[in-house]
Motif scaffolding. Structure first.
Motif, PDB file in Angstrom:
ATOM      1  N   PHE A  95     -23.584  -0.659  61.761  1.00  0.00           N
ATOM      2  CA  PHE A  95     -23.270  -0.987  60.514  1.00  0.00           C
ATOM      3  C   PHE A  95     -23.550  -2.540  60.495  1.00  0.00           C
ATOM      4  O   PHE A  95     -22.981  -3.273  61.246  1.00  0.00           O
ATOM      5  N   SER A  96     -24.232  -3.056  59.586  1.00  0.00           N
ATOM      6  CA  SER A  96     -24.719  -4.558  59.557  1.00  0.00           C
ATOM      7  C   SER A  96     -23.509  -4.848  58.842  1.00  0.00           C
ATOM      8  O   SER A  96     -23.422  -4.705  57.429  1.00  0.00           O
ATOM      9  N   GLY A  97     -22.795  -5.921  59.497  1.00  0.00           N
ATOM     10  CA  GLY A  97     -21.916  -6.419  58.476  1.00  0.00           C
ATOM     11  C   GLY A  97     -20.488  -6.945  59.023  1.00  0.00           C
ATOM     12  O   GLY A  97     -20.132  -6.110  59.865  1.00  0.00           O
ATOM     13  N   LEU A  98     -19.756  -7.965  58.903  1.00  0.00           N
ATOM     14  CA  LEU A  98     -18.509  -8.424  59.244  1.00  0.00           C
ATOM     15  C   LEU A  98     -17.887  -7.520  58.498  1.00  0.00           C
ATOM     16  O   LEU A  98     -17.305  -8.440  57.377  1.00  0.00           O
ATOM     17  N   LEU A  99     -17.486  -6.304  58.526  1.00  0.00           N
ATOM     18  CA  LEU A  99     -16.392  -5.616  57.671  1.00  0.00           C
ATOM     19  C   LEU A  99     -15.293  -5.289  58.243  1.00  0.00           C
ATOM     20  O   LEU A  99     -15.098  -4.689  59.517  1.00  0.00           O
TER      21      LEU A  99
ATOM     22  N   LEU B 235     -25.322  -2.866  53.314  1.00  0.00           N
ATOM     23  CA  LEU B 235     -24.771  -3.167  54.483  1.00  0.00           C
ATOM     24  C   LEU B 235     -24.763  -2.079  55.466  1.00  0.00           C
ATOM     25  O   LEU B 235     -24.785  -2.026  56.671  1.00  0.00           O
ATOM     26  N   SER B 291     -18.533  -9.761  55.206  1.00  0.00           N
ATOM     27  CA  SER B 291     -20.097  -9.727  54.817  1.00  0.00           C
ATOM     28  C   SER B 291     -19.978  -9.198  53.389  1.00  0.00           C
ATOM     29  O   SER B 291     -21.056  -8.983  52.731  1.00  0.00           O
ATOM     30  N   ALA B 351     -22.675  -8.430  63.477  1.00  0.00           N
ATOM     31  CA  ALA B 351     -22.893  -8.208  62.160  1.00  0.00           C
ATOM     32  C   ALA B 351     -23.953  -7.667  61.766  1.00  0.00           C
ATOM     33  O   ALA B 351     -24.171  -7.213  60.539  1.00  0.00           O
ATOM     34  N   PHE B 352     -24.921  -7.530  62.737  1.00  0.00           N
ATOM     35  CA  PHE B 352     -26.119  -7.151  62.401  1.00  0.00           C
ATOM     36  C   PHE B 352     -26.543  -5.716  63.126  1.00  0.00           C
ATOM     37  O   PHE B 352     -27.447  -5.387  63.242  1.00  0.00           O
ATOM     38  N   GLY B 353     -25.327  -5.392  63.584  1.00  0.00           N
ATOM     39  CA  GLY B 353     -25.244  -3.965  64.469  1.00  0.00           C
ATOM     40  C   GLY B 353     -26.030  -3.703  65.442  1.00  0.00           C
ATOM     41  O   GLY B 353     -26.451  -2.863  65.852  1.00  0.00           O
TER      42      GLY B 353
END
Lengths: 336, 355
Positions: A95-99, B235, B291, B351-353
């Protein structure tokens, strides 16, 4: 248990990639899924499992035929409505994201929120429920990228649960998990399916888990098409052996395992304690010694002394480990 | 709310307050410093009470020069940062920025054609039509970036995002090559105008121009805000987004239009101001530890405006008569920020996997 109700049905469905101008991968598929059931989809790599799933979830168009949800065919052409019926858990967890776990699971509420994306009280409750359903309560404030693969997988599943759809598809949900976590996850999933009465379609390579946990098994093979049935039925009628077996691999219907075919050069007869016999046979086959159905020489007797202690005797020779037994038998066969 | 723990609420609160206070302070000093130093006290009395102020000269400096310039800095910074954030999410690439699609190259080609070839001819043509002199550059660069973005938009219906990114880069190379040829054959006097545009400059923007500039920026940001919910779904990747009912083509187009507006107008009025679009989203993600676009959009607007204002203030070299190119300052601030974040925070790679 409530009576099973058919919620998804395909009629004369052909799947494949129409864009590339290829022939359909599969033709005239008549498949159905019942509510409150767990179905496993199996097939060797490259047989078109993903194509079938993508078609069923409406991500790629069907080449011909019908897919109907509760008798309604139009649903699959409407992304917004489809999102309230079908959710997915994919293998790609990058997943792309600081979640945070909570935030990612809450993204599953997307089809229900207004344009601002604000979560209502109901959304909060559903998210909390989904998190506790896969036992992630303790991790819900953690950042996704700090989790292990297995934990990420569960977050992904929680997100799909939060989407609150009657149908969920999971692509190899157990792929990155160790054995214990695989079993734990399948156990949780089966429990959820039965408690919440949704329909789960899982593609997997794990035959043991499929046999143990699925209500129905779909076997895909380019030669014989899609076979479906109770997993145990497919095992007994030889379908599983047919789909996965080859010259190198044989299917042992007794244990439900595939194993490489090894040539058995020698035979012994074996009797005694049943657990002892099972594992002795297991160990002997690895060194090319088969167990004869009839009485032959040499003959091995296994006896259980007490919990965790066994003794093997061949004629007047005795030993207390299988390793020692292997040595004795190897010695005997070498002499011949 | 279960959304954030109280530690995170505190963290967010702290960064909002700091940002707002810094912005106000920087506005104060950038209005006060310049070729003529105007004490803060007088600045505030001019701002609060413009008509009655006895020293009309100073009031003029503040109202006609410094205030529009500061406002332009804040708007341009906010616009570039929002555009950068959108590009990074859309392309799932930490190095994406509004210029990655070749927008600045398109703009510089437009400006190069106008300034280097037609030169004064077009400028006088435009002024003959009642358009002020440096509007020629604005129009040329806006047309140049609009051209590139239209091409990108048409392509975006046919190819996937990665291809689009590469096409953008290639178009960048191609247009740079054309610009180089134009520069090579250009008359030296005209090169000055062209390079002045390329350095980035906020001081050309007058109140007249702000009346075009500001509404376009506001429109672009509003469009971005509307796309916030869909961007959050992006995302998780396009496959998940589609499974949640997000129309990929629709939102991709929407976001590209918003980015074009924001970038095109900034490049047109201020030149290709670099690095704000890359650095600010990273900075804000790292500060706010999320994000979520509904938090990040306001955050990058605040900090984008703040950093551009700061860069512009530094570029004036307060106390000296020299003015440095804005572009060099934004890059000098931006590049270390990106490096520091990427090296120091594992979370940003994650953050970008691909961390």
């Amino acid at each position: 248990m409530s009576a099973a109700k058919e919620i998804l049905r395909t009629e004369d469905l052909s799947i494949g990639y129409a864009k590339t101008g290829g022939a359909p991968l599969y033709e005239s598929l008549d498949l159905s899924l019942d509510s409150g059931s767990l179905t496993c989809l199996m097939g060797t790599n490259g047989t078109g499992k993903s194509t079938l799933i993508k078609t069923l979830t409406g991500l790629i168009p069907e080449m011909s035929g019908k897919i109907a949800y509760n008798g309604d065919e139009s649903l699959f052409r409407n992304p917004a409505r489809r999102a309230k019926v079908f959710s997915v858990v994919l293998t790609n967890q990058s997943f792309s994201g600081l979640l945070r776990v909570w935030e990612l699971v809450a993204l599953g509420r997307h089809p229900y929120t207004k344009w601002t994306g604000r979560y209502s009280k109901e959304d909060h409750e559903k998210v909390e429920w989904a998190i506790s359903a896969v036992r992630l309560e303790l991790l819900k404030d953690r950042m996704i990228h700090t989790l292990s693969d297995g934990e990420k997988q569960r977050v992904s599943i929680a997100r799909a649960l939060a989407q609150e759809t009657p149908l969920i598809y999971m692509d190899e949900p157990t792929a990155f998990l160790d054995l214990m976590h695989k079993i734990e996850l399948m156990h949780i999933l089966r429990k959820l399916v039965k408690e919440c009465n949704f329909t789960l379609l899982i593609s997997t390579h794990d035959l043991q888990l499929a046999l143990q946990y699925s209500d129905e098994l779909w076997l895909m093979n380019r030669v014989s098409g899609v076979k479906k049935g109770l997993p145990e039925d497919l095992l007994l009628d030889g379908s599983i052996a047919e789909v996965f077996g080859n010259e190198e691999l044989g299917f042992d219907s007794e244990s439900g395992h595939f194993k490489g075919k090894t040539e058995l050069k020698h035979r012994v007869s074996l009797e005694g304690d049943s657990v002892g016999v099972k594992w002795t046979k297991h160990a002997l086959e690895k060194i090319g010694v088969g167990v004869a159905e009839s009485e032959v020489e040499p003959s091995v007797l296994v006896s259980k002394i007490d919990a965790g202690r066994f003794e093997w005797s061949i004629g007047d020779r005795k030993c207390d480990t299988l390793e020692a037994l292997n040595r004795i038998l190897s010695g005997m066969f070498d002499e011949k | 709310m279960e959304r954030f723990s109280s530690a995170h609420h505190r963290r967010h609160f702290y960064f909002w307050i700091t940002g707002v206070l810094l912005l106000v302070a920087l506005l104060g000093v950038s209005l006060s410093f310049g070729s003529v130093k105007i004490p803060i006290g007088e600045v505030s009395s001019i701002l609060l009470d413009r008509s009655e102020y006895e020293n009309q000269g100073l009031a003029n400096i503040i109202w006609s020069i410094r205030f529009p310039k500061a406002l332009t800095a804040v708007l341009a910074g906010a616009a570039l940062a929002v555009a950068g954030l959108q590009m990074q999410t859309l392309f799932r690439n930490p190095l994406a920025d509004p210029f990655v699609l070749g927008v600045n190259s398109g703009a510089s080609l437009g400006v190069a054609i106008v300034v280097l070839i037609t030169g004064p001819g077009l400028a006088s043509l435009l002024s003959g039509m009642g358009v002020a002199g440096n509007y020629a550059v604005v129009v040329a660069s806006s047309l140049g970036s609009a051209m590139v973005l239209t091409l990108i938009m048409v392509l975006s219906f046919r190819v996937d995002l990665m291809t689009l990114l590469i096409v953008g880069l290639m178009m960048g190379y191609a247009t740079s090559a054309l610009v180089m040829v134009l520069v090579f054959f250009a008359i030296p006097e005209r090169l000055q105008t062209f390079f002045a545009w390329g350095y980035g400059n906020l001081s050309h923007v007058t109140w007249d121009q702000i009346s075009i500039f500001a509404p376009v920026v506001v429109l672009g940001i509003l469009m971005a805000w509307i796309a916030g919910k869909a961007m959050n779904a992006f995302l998780l990747g396009e496959a998940y987004a589609r499974s949640m009912g997000v129309s990929i083509i629709k939102w991709r187009t929407w976001v590209l239009i918003s980015t074009s507006l924001l970038t095109g107008v900034v490049v047109g009025f201020c030149g290709p101001v670099g690095f704000i679009g890359v650095a600010v989203p990273h900075l804000c993600r790292s500060m706010f530890q999320t994000s979520d676009h509904r938090i990040l959009y306001p955050a990058v607007i605040l900090y984008g405006g703040l950093l551009t204002l700061m860069a512009d203030f530094i570029a004036q070299l307060p106390g000296s008569r020299l003015v440095l190119p804005l572009n060099s300052i934004t890059s000098l601030i931006g590049a270390p920020v990106v490096i520091w974040i990427l090296l120091g925070r594992r979370s940003l790679r994650s953050a970008f996997g691909n961390g």
